[in-house]
Motif scaffolding. Structure first.
Motif, PDB file in Angstrom:
ATOM      1  N   SER A  82       1.074  -0.985  -0.506  1.00  0.00           N
ATOM      2  CA  SER A  82       0.473   0.368   0.124  1.00  0.00           C
ATOM      3  C   SER A  82       0.971   1.327  -0.156  1.00  0.00           C
ATOM      4  O   SER A  82       0.649   2.171  -0.626  1.00  0.00           O
ATOM      5  N   LEU A  83       1.521   1.303   0.043  1.00  0.00           N
ATOM      6  CA  LEU A  83       2.496   2.211   0.625  1.00  0.00           C
ATOM      7  C   LEU A  83       3.626   2.716  -0.785  1.00  0.00           C
ATOM      8  O   LEU A  83       3.424   3.345  -1.396  1.00  0.00           O
ATOM      9  N   ARG A  84       4.237   1.553  -1.659  1.00  0.00           N
ATOM     10  CA  ARG A  84       4.264   1.915  -2.720  1.00  0.00           C
ATOM     11  C   ARG A  84       3.171   2.371  -3.670  1.00  0.00           C
ATOM     12  O   ARG A  84       3.525   3.087  -4.834  1.00  0.00           O
ATOM     13  N   ALA A  85       2.841   1.645  -3.479  1.00  0.00           N
ATOM     14  CA  ALA A  85       1.448   2.006  -4.443  1.00  0.00           C
ATOM     15  C   ALA A  85       1.001   4.045  -3.571  1.00  0.00           C
ATOM     16  O   ALA A  85       0.701   4.762  -4.693  1.00  0.00           O
ATOM     17  N   LYS A  86       1.397   4.540  -3.160  1.00  0.00           N
ATOM     18  CA  LYS A  86       1.830   6.274  -2.347  1.00  0.00           C
ATOM     19  C   LYS A  86       2.915   6.029  -3.040  1.00  0.00           C
ATOM     20  O   LYS A  86       3.275   7.719  -2.680  1.00  0.00           O
ATOM     21  N   GLY A  87       3.745   5.942  -3.998  1.00  0.00           N
ATOM     22  CA  GLY A  87       5.200   6.189  -4.079  1.00  0.00           C
ATOM     23  C   GLY A  87       6.205   6.135  -3.255  1.00  0.00           C
ATOM     24  O   GLY A  87       7.528   6.936  -3.782  1.00  0.00           O
ATOM     25  N   HIS A  88       6.127   5.274  -2.143  1.00  0.00           N
ATOM     26  CA  HIS A  88       7.357   5.022  -1.480  1.00  0.00           C
ATOM     27  C   HIS A  88       7.629   4.280  -1.632  1.00  0.00           C
ATOM     28  O   HIS A  88       7.898   3.176  -2.551  1.00  0.00           O
ATOM     29  N   GLN A  89       9.683   4.291  -1.385  1.00  0.00           N
ATOM     30  CA  GLN A  89      10.806   3.302  -1.808  1.00  0.00           C
ATOM     31  C   GLN A  89      11.011   2.542  -0.646  1.00  0.00           C
ATOM     32  O   GLN A  89      11.505   3.155   0.527  1.00  0.00           O
ATOM     33  N   PHE A  90      11.756   0.815  -1.218  1.00  0.00           N
ATOM     34  CA  PHE A  90      11.737   1.116   0.238  1.00  0.00           C
ATOM     35  C   PHE A  90      13.651  -0.399  -0.354  1.00  0.00           C
ATOM     36  O   PHE A  90      13.422  -0.733  -1.316  1.00  0.00           O
ATOM     37  N   ALA A  91      14.126   0.102   0.613  1.00  0.00           N
ATOM     38  CA  ALA A  91      15.813  -0.328  -0.099  1.00  0.00           C
ATOM     39  C   ALA A  91      16.070  -1.996   0.554  1.00  0.00           C
ATOM     40  O   ALA A  91      17.091  -2.532   0.121  1.00  0.00           O
ATOM     41  N   ASP A  92      15.373  -2.303   1.294  1.00  0.00           N
ATOM     42  CA  ASP A  92      15.116  -3.159   1.618  1.00  0.00           C
ATOM     43  C   ASP A  92      13.935  -4.619   1.810  1.00  0.00           C
ATOM     44  O   ASP A  92      12.638  -3.524   1.750  1.00  0.00           O
ATOM     45  N   HIS A  93      13.878  -5.453   2.151  1.00  0.00           N
ATOM     46  CA  HIS A  93      12.378  -6.214   2.634  1.00  0.00           C
ATOM     47  C   HIS A  93      12.433  -6.494   3.998  1.00  0.00           C
ATOM     48  O   HIS A  93      11.280  -7.711   4.754  1.00  0.00           O
ATOM     49  N   CYS A  94      13.178  -5.782   4.733  1.00  0.00           N
ATOM     50  CA  CYS A  94      12.764  -6.417   6.271  1.00  0.00           C
ATOM     51  C   CYS A  94      11.800  -5.119   7.049  1.00  0.00           C
ATOM     52  O   CYS A  94      11.014  -4.190   6.321  1.00  0.00           O
ATOM     53  N   ASP A  95      10.791  -5.871   7.200  1.00  0.00           N
ATOM     54  CA  ASP A  95       9.603  -5.817   8.136  1.00  0.00           C
ATOM     55  C   ASP A  95       9.825  -4.068   8.845  1.00  0.00           C
ATOM     56  O   ASP A  95       8.542  -3.493   8.343  1.00  0.00           O
ATOM     57  N   GLY A  96      11.155  -4.176   9.477  1.00  0.00           N
ATOM     58  CA  GLY A  96      10.933  -2.088   9.979  1.00  0.00           C
ATOM     59  C   GLY A  96      11.334  -0.935   8.930  1.00  0.00           C
ATOM     60  O   GLY A  96      10.983   0.166   9.195  1.00  0.00           O
ATOM     61  N   SER A  97      11.623  -2.285   7.643  1.00  0.00           N
ATOM     62  CA  SER A  97      12.257  -0.790   7.010  1.00  0.00           C
ATOM     63  C   SER A  97      10.740   0.025   6.331  1.00  0.00           C
ATOM     64  O   SER A  97      11.299   1.309   5.922  1.00  0.00           O
ATOM     65  N   ILE A  98       9.305  -0.284   6.710  1.00  0.00           N
ATOM     66  CA  ILE A  98       9.035   0.138   5.877  1.00  0.00           C
ATOM     67  C   ILE A  98       8.289   1.969   7.451  1.00  0.00           C
ATOM     68  O   ILE A  98       7.491   2.666   6.809  1.00  0.00           O
TER      69      ILE A  98
END
Length: 601
Positions: A82-98
């Protein structure tokens, strides 16, 4: 899973930050990092469980947002999408990175979107610098803090010994703490055994600024309504909810094990976990020799039924005296549950076998009425006083007996305070619901976080093991709260609906066995000739007890003599409780300078 720490609008040297991190490194041995700014610091000790190559903390968003996090977020994949759909990007797949993106989207209400166990700290430097702290619905991940209201200084950490490594955090025992501890085996609520140190309540969101100080609010938690008219239908729903949560909680990037005591709760979780985890490993602990209440054969039956690889851990009671100091240290304050020794040793064995994550059956008794004290209270005659005997069953030493152990000076002091027993009595009697509703709210809201969850967290993380608790998941907690009393207990049976849910998933011998506590047989171990009894006499016979002037040394000596002559459960629990308290005082409160030296060593 990690350990976190920090300060806000305060000062701490680099040496202090290193000392704080070192004091809780066992809970996060894979990485130690911190970030500092003008008047603030956030630090993290990482235990890598998800995305082993990612997960670097503190998480940041530009130069304005920094986050540290302890726990697991089980719905992080849904939130990430849902955050990606709002335009956010993430450096990894760790749960806390959101978390930075979640905070940017929802601000202080970000925690309302989380499903998991967590303690989180966010520094927001946009406008007036602000610190936000948040805890999960049951406070599965404790966060201790010291707030200096006059100076507007805040210090916090996941463990008490780590918090005490900050030089401006006082090491002063709470004067009323001894009575509070003996009333409920550990202090309930936010107050710890240290004056000026508190622990955040469950479902709390905290705002700290220089201009407005510190403000704690508790988020409203919804309560599911039960739509099942029969106990059988409710059992089917409990089974469905538990299976869903157990399967979700076995997802990790490292192997997951199960703790199997041989009782209903952990055994049911084990068989459900075996449905999802290929080659599940199970662990049980027992004691060298022939002792009462040995459950190892039940645990082995469950392991064979589930098809797991079983590990039988065994510890020698002769080693208990030298183990106790480590247990007391990791807990940070007294907890009179004798199972602490076994818990500490069990998780050390889990880690030695190569596991970082273990799933357990903790909290089922609180949710579904598994304790005899709950059944007795619910089935007490109408109009009778059920509160006083219920609280006496919670106590390390019942009220009438513990008051005989106090010096005259300490009794006088307590007469001028509102005791823990008075507070608990008032809360239970003022509850607007029926007896079961009052008991459930007290057991889940007061006892479970303080007595149970902190113990499990600290002693598992002392061995670098993350414990996951399916019975503490919101879906199960809310549904259990909604069930009527007669689905849980009657005059003969406990946890009725849970037994119904487990039918067909356990060996009959385990499903039909009588309940017994998962604990240490201290009455037998605190008897004449046993190493633990000799150790208790040595510690409780010291001059320190007389100098502190809280306990009457003659009455303590009489208690020891009574147990030597005629061992019994009440005297042994009293001795054990006093022993734990004295060891805690020796380690943390003999003198401030000595405690500081131990913390930073």
């Amino acid at each position: 899973m990690c350990r976190i720490y920090g300060h806000f609008d305060a000062r701490a040297t680099r040496h202090e930050l290193r000392s704080v991190a070192a004091a809780q490194r066992h809970g996060g041995p894979d990485a130690q990092t911190h970030l500092t700014g003008h008047g603030w610091a956030l630090g993290n000790n990482r235990l890598a469980v998800m995305d082993l190559d990612g997960g670097d903390q503190p998480y940041t968003s530009g130069d304005d947002i920094a986050v540290v996090f302890n726990g697991e977020i089980y719905n992080h994949q849904e939130l990430r999408a849902s955050l990606r759909a709002k335009g956010h990007q993430f450096a990894d797949h760790c749960d806390g990175s959101i978390l930075p993106a979640l905070y940017l989207e929802y601000g202080p209400s970000f925690a309302e979107h989380l499903d998991g166990m967590y303690a989180i700290a966010v520094v927001d430097l946009r406008g007036e610098p602000t610190l936000w702290l948040a805890t999960d619905e049951l406070a599965m991940k404790p966060l201790y803090y010291h707030w200096n209201a006059a100076a507007r200084h805040l210090y916090f950490a996941s463990e008490l010994p780590a918090l005490l490594a900050f030089r401006n955090v006082p090491v002063t025992p709470w004067e009323a703490g001894l009575d509070s501890y003996l009333t409920t085996k550990t202090p309930f609520g936010e107050q710890t055994m240290f004056e000026g140190i508190r622990v955040l309540p469950a479902a709390s969101t905290v705002k700290v600024t220089r201009s407005q100080g510190m403000h704690i609010t508790q988020r409203a938690t919804s309560r599911t309504r039960s739509f099942h008219d029969t106990e059988e239908d409710a059992a089917v729903q409990v089974q469905h909810l538990l299976r869903t949560e157990v399967h979700r909680l076995t997802e990790a990037d490292v192997p997951v094990a199960a703790i199997t005591s041989g009782g209903l709760d952990s055994s049911f979780v084990t068989t459900l976990a075996a449905e999802k985890v290929r080659d599940l490993h199970t662990f049980n602990i027992a004691y060298t020799g022939n002792w009462p209440a040995d459950e190892r054969h039940f645990a082995r039956e469950v392991a064979e039924y589930a098809g797991s690889t079983h590990h039988q851990v065994e510890i020698d009671p002769a080693h208990f005296p030298r183990m106790l100091n480590d247990v007391v240290w990791h807990l940070g304050q007294p907890n009179a549950d004798p199972i602490t020794l076994a818990t500490h040793a069990l998780f050390a064995s889990v880690r030695d076998a190569g596991f970082k994550v273990a799933i357990t059956g903790d909290a089922a008794d609180e949710l579904f009425g598994g304790y005899d004290r709950i059944s007795r209270a619910v089935n007490a005659p109408s109009g009778s006083d059920w509160v006083t005997p219920y609280l006496d069953e919670l106590a390390a030493i019942p009220r009438a007996h513990r008051e005989t152990l106090y010096t005259t000076d300490y009794q006088h002091f307590l007469q001028h305070t509102t005791s823990a027993a008075q507070q608990h009595t008032a809360q239970l009697r003022a509850h607007p619901g029926d007896t079961m509703a009052a008991l459930t709210d007290f057991e889940i809201g007061r006892r479970l976080p303080a007595y149970h969850l902190r113990r499990v967290d600290h002693l598992s993380m002392s061995a670098s093991v993350e414990v996951r608790l399916p019975f503490c998941q919101p879906s199960i907690v809310r549904y259990a709260r909604s069930l009527p009393t007669h689905f849980k207990v009657d005059a003969q049976r406990r946890k009725k609906v849970l037994y119904g849910a487990a039918a067909g998933h356990l060996p009959p011998s385990v499903l039909n066995r009588p309940k017994q506590p998962f604990t240490l047989p201290i009455t037998a171990m605190l008897s004449a000739g046993q190493p633990l009894m000799a150790y208790a006499r040595d510690i409780l016979g010291s001059d320190q007890i007389r100098r502190r002037n809280q306990l009457d040394a003659r009455q303590v000596a009489h208690l020891l003599d009574l147990q030597t002559r005629t061992p019994n459960d009440k005297a042994s629990m009293a001795i054990w409780s006093l022993l734990i308290h004295e060891l805690w005082l020796e380690q943390f409160c003999t003198s401030t300078s000595q405690a500081r030296q131990e913390v930073t060593a």
